[in-house]
Structure formats: C-alpha cells, structure tokens
Write an enzyme that holds these catalytic residues in place. Structure first.
Site, short mmCIF file in Angstrom:
data_model
loop_
_atom_site.label_atom_id
_atom_site.label_comp_id
_atom_site.label_asym_id
_atom_site.label_seq_id
_atom_site.Cartn_x
_atom_site.Cartn_y
_atom_site.Cartn_z
N HIS A 1 0.81 -1.26 -0.12
CA HIS A 1 0.05 -0.15 0.01
C HIS A 1 1.09 1.23 -0.14
O HIS A 1 0.41 2.42 -0.38
CB HIS A 1 -1.24 -0.01 1.00
CG HIS A 1 -0.51 0.46 2.41
ND1 HIS A 1 -0.40 -0.59 3.50
CD2 HIS A 1 -0.31 1.69 3.07
CE1 HIS A 1 -0.07 0.08 4.61
NE2 HIS A 1 0.09 1.47 4.37
N SER B 1 4.11 2.20 8.02
CA SER B 1 3.95 1.11 7.19
C SER B 1 4.94 0.75 6.44
O SER B 1 5.85 1.44 5.97
CB SER B 1 2.65 1.67 6.29
OG SER B 1 1.57 1.71 6.86
N ASP C 1 -0.30 -7.61 1.77
CA ASP C 1 0.30 -6.24 1.68
C ASP C 1 1.63 -6.25 1.64
O ASP C 1 2.39 -5.90 2.64
CB ASP C 1 -0.34 -5.54 2.68
CG ASP C 1 -0.08 -3.93 2.66
OD1 ASP C 1 0.45 -3.34 1.58
OD2 ASP C 1 -0.38 -3.32 3.74
N GLY D 1 2.68 6.02 8.51
CA GLY D 1 4.19 6.49 8.58
C GLY D 1 5.14 5.39 8.64
O GLY D 1 6.21 5.22 8.19
C1 4AZ Z 1 -1.55 3.12 8.27
O1 4AZ Z 1 -2.50 3.79 7.92
C2 4AZ Z 1 -1.57 2.47 9.68
N1 4AZ Z 1 -1.63 0.95 14.29
C3 4AZ Z 1 -0.49 1.72 10.27
C4 4AZ Z 1 -0.45 0.90 11.26
C5 4AZ Z 1 -1.52 1.32 11.86
C6 4AZ Z 1 -2.74 1.76 11.90
C7 4AZ Z 1 -2.77 2.56 10.32
C8 4AZ Z 1 -1.56 0.22 13.30
O2 4AZ Z 1 -0.75 3.30 7.53
#
Ligand code: 4AZ
Length: 286
Positions: A83, A233, A136, A231
């Site tokens: 993503h 991710s 993902d 951020g």
């Molecule tokens: C995101 O949107 C995201 N708390 C990444 C991790 C988490 C939630 C959202 C986990 O990138």
C-alpha cells in the site's frame, strides 16, 4: 474515538504532503504517550534493518521525503508494504518515481548518517488486494548493496517466533501520537504477538478491514498503548532476531482492543520463492 480510522489512514502521508495545514483530520487520541505510539527512541544500530522510503519530489524535504518504512532482507533487497507504493500515494507507478530511494543506517532523518540508495526496481505483490489489505507487501531492488550487517532473516512458516505471546519490536519514523506528529528520528515499541482468534475478534470485517490469519498477524498489548502508526507502514516487526511482520493496517493507533495488523512475513517468503522459481512478479501498473 472514531471507529474506522484505518481506511482514512491508508494514504496518510499524501494527506500530509498535499494538505499540510490539515494534519490528519479526525485522528483519534491514543492512550499512551508515544511510538511509533507508546514507544521509545532508538538508534538505528539497534534495528539496522529498518530503512525509510523516501521521495523528496513527492513528500518534500522537511523529513527527508520519508513516507513509509521498509526492511532490508538481503543486501540489495528491501521489502515494504504494497500500500506504500499505491499510485494514490506516489502519484505514479513506483518505477516511474525518479527519486524513489531507501535511506539506510540513519537514525535522524535530517542527518547525513548512513546512505541513500536509489530503488532500481519495485515490484508489488500481484496478489495484493487493496480492498481487504491481504498480501500487503512489495519488493524493492536497490541500485547498490547495503552492508550485510543491516540484513535481517525472514521467519518462514512454522517459525516459533510467530507463537502468541512472543515479544517483538516494531520500529519506524511514523506518527508518535496518532494525531499526525511524524517523527524525525527513529522510534521503536515492544509489542506481543497475539493469538489469531483475538485478532479475528478485533477485526471481524467491516470498514476497518478483516483479519485473515493466513496472510496477517496482529500484535499489541491488552491495554493498548504501544503500536505502529501511519508512516510506519512497511516497516519491521522482529522477534527472536527474525522478521515476522511488516506494518500494514489497524484501527487507529494504540487503542485498546484494536491491535496493529502486520503482513505475515512467511507469506512474503512464499511470494519470493514463487518469483525465483520463474513466476515473475509483474511490475506495478504493467
Ligand atoms: C497506516 O495507515 C496504519 N496501528 C499503520 C499502522 C496502523 C494503523 C494504520 C496500526 O499506515
């Protein structure tokens, strides 16, 4: 607390880049002080496999263009979340983003520590489903090799590191508050691998997504608190010295009853094995 934050956060740094005056509208408060949320600052030498994905052209230079995390799994291979490379995030297919780079060996984004290496090739898992978040992951090939000391081993299926209760470390430069406070230095948090049935109860389906044990795992603490956030991710979840997860999604950050959801790395291993057996992963957008 808003119930369906995760969907809104899937392209968080695009919001940050394009709507700088409106940081993460509607972001929910979090229980704990801070990580990744609920975490602590670390030096990159403590988790040297943690890399930042960067495009200054797209995200600006105030945080060295950082928009996601990644993990060095071989000297010229970084894995991240699919993503992170979506066209909605990058504005173009990843192989068309001229200044797409990996920043390695750097604790403070604005320092000159470590190195910035161009991404030579980016391949998104052809099985990635942006609607359900399954599969993902994406694979980046670097133009120059990283030191072997930066590489972490991936945990294959059946690795005991996936056992519920295992202590794991998540690291990244993401939001430390759940309210759009993107870090300029590296943070980490300790989280426990949770049983799949608990993850399935937390995410039975609906706007936040559905937990699928085959391709995901979840981690956190019963009371909430330490967690990855937007951020982070694509960044690493490491247990017993092996990579078990990539930060993927969740409902908000650090909320009790809403653990962080991670791409199960044994699925990435399967994908890489399929690719090297000749079933090439197609270029994103081709
Ligand atoms: C995101 O949107 C995201 N708390 C990444 C991790 C988490 C939630 C959202 C986990 O990138």
């Amino acid at each position: 607390m808003r119930p369906s934050l995760a969907r809104a956060l899937i392209r968080p740094l695009v919001l940050a880049a394009t709507l700088t005056a409106i940081p993460l509208v509607g972001a929910a408060p979090v229980a704990a002080d801070s990580v990744v949320v609920g975490g602590f600052p670390i030096d990159v030498s403590q988790a040297p496999w943690t890399v930042a994905l960067s495009s200054r052209d797209r995200f600006g230079g105030t945080r060295a263009g950082q928009f996601c995390g990644g993990v060095a799994v071989a000297r010229t291979t970084v894995i991240t979340a699919a993503h992170c490379l979506a066209e909605g995030v990058l504005g173009a297919p990843p192989n068309r983003v001229r200044d797409l780079k990996v920043i390695a060996g750097r604790t403070h984004l604005l320092s000159s520590e470590g190195q910035e290496i161009a991404v030579q090739d980016a391949r998104v898992n052809p099985g990635y489903d942006s609607r359900t978040n399954t599969g993902d992951f994406a694979v980046l090939t670097l133009a120059k090799p990283l030191p072997q000391s930066a590489v972490v081993a991936m945990a294959g299926a059946g690795d005991p590191a996936y056992k519920p209760g295992t202590q794991a470390l998540v690291s990244g430069w993401g939001d430390t508050t759940g309210e759009g406070a993107y870090a300029r230095r590296l943070y980490a948090a300790h989280v426990s691998v949770l049983p799949d049935d608990q993850c399935a109860r937390a995410y039975p389906g609906g706007p936040d997504g559905t937990f699928q044990a085959g391709s995901m795992l979840c981690a956190g603490e019963a009371a909430g608190g330490p967690d990855a956030c937007q951020g982070d991710s694509g960044g690493p979840l490491v247990a017993a010295g092996r990579l078990i997860g990539l930060v993927s999604w969740g409902s908000g950050c650090g909320r009790q009853g809403s653990p962080g959801v991670y791409t199960r790395v044994s699925e990435v291993v399967r994908g890489l094995d399929a690719a090297s057996a000749g079933r090439k992963l197609p270029h994103k957008g081709s």
